[in-house]
Design an enzyme around this catalytic site. Sequence first.
Site, mmCIF file in Angstrom:
data_model
loop_
_atom_site.group_PDB
_atom_site.id
_atom_site.type_symbol
_atom_site.label_atom_id
_atom_site.label_comp_id
_atom_site.label_asym_id
_atom_site.label_seq_id
_atom_site.Cartn_x
_atom_site.Cartn_y
_atom_site.Cartn_z
ATOM 1 N N LYS A 155 3.281 -9.740 -16.665
ATOM 2 C CA LYS A 155 2.000 -9.736 -15.956
ATOM 3 C C LYS A 155 1.112 -10.857 -16.508
ATOM 4 O O LYS A 155 0.954 -10.999 -17.721
ATOM 5 C CB LYS A 155 1.278 -8.401 -16.183
ATOM 6 C CG LYS A 155 1.082 -7.564 -14.939
ATOM 7 C CD LYS A 155 0.223 -6.360 -15.271
ATOM 8 C CE LYS A 155 0.071 -5.460 -14.086
ATOM 9 N NZ LYS A 155 -0.806 -4.299 -14.387
HETATM 10 O O1 G3P Z 1 -2.542 -1.833 -12.862
HETATM 11 C C1 G3P Z 1 -3.916 -2.059 -12.689
HETATM 12 C C2 G3P Z 1 -4.643 -0.773 -12.794
HETATM 13 O O2 G3P Z 1 -4.283 -0.108 -13.990
HETATM 14 C C3 G3P Z 1 -6.146 -0.929 -12.748
HETATM 15 O O3 G3P Z 1 -6.660 0.307 -12.360
HETATM 16 O O4 G3P Z 1 -8.313 2.146 -12.305
HETATM 17 O O5 G3P Z 1 -8.408 0.391 -14.128
HETATM 18 O O6 G3P Z 1 -9.032 -0.196 -11.768
HETATM 19 P P1 G3P Z 1 -8.170 0.682 -12.670
#
Ligand code: G3P
Length: 217
Positions: free
Chosen positions: A83
């Site tokens: 990533k």
């Molecule tokens: O993989 C990306 C994800 O973990 C981000 O999610 O909820 O932190 O916006 P969030």
Amino acid sequence: MKFFVDTADTKEIIELADTGLLDGVTTNPSLIKKSGRKIFEVIEEICGIVDGPVSAETVATDHATMLKEGKKLAKISNNIAVKVPLTVDGLKTCKALTGDGIMVNVTLCFSANQALLAAKAGATFISPFVGRLDDISEDGMGLIEDIRLIYDNYGFKTEILVASIRTPLHVLEAARIGADVATIPASIMRQLFKHPLTDKGLKAFLDDWEKTGESIL
Ligand code: G3P
């Protein structure tokens, strides 16, 4: 549509992998921190649990260091997707890593132009963060629609990996639009199986079956 789970919690991953419906895993530095474990140890364990792509994120911001980190992460297992963030250095690294046959998941995508650049850089996956756009009253799923249209216009092979999912409706909308992957928090993935009418109907079937006195085995 492929279902990835967005966690570094191996207990959650094992539980969902046991359903036979889990196609991969995504992690990020915040999820690694939350796991309380060392990145190489936990990512290696995750790669042993699922055969599908496992995203492990670089943390450098300059291309040279990001490239070194990406190559080191890729050595963990052949199902690693490195990533990298959607920055100039991230896309330079994406191009270099994909040139070496390494899967790359370009993350922290918030615009269609960014997604277009990532596809041009040869990204294996693009991760638009729909929940974080919704959080600021922008249209997260509208971004997925735009990316789907643009990628189909030019036949880009980059897979749209919908991330930052907050509800089962995000999963439904992603499938309606034709996204390739949804990376889903474990709690939401478990919700996808459930419907009150299924529970009610099953109870009614079993109550009636009980009254027949019959058995199948
Ligand atoms: O993989 C990306 C994800 O973990 C981000 O999610 O909820 O932190 O916006 P969030």
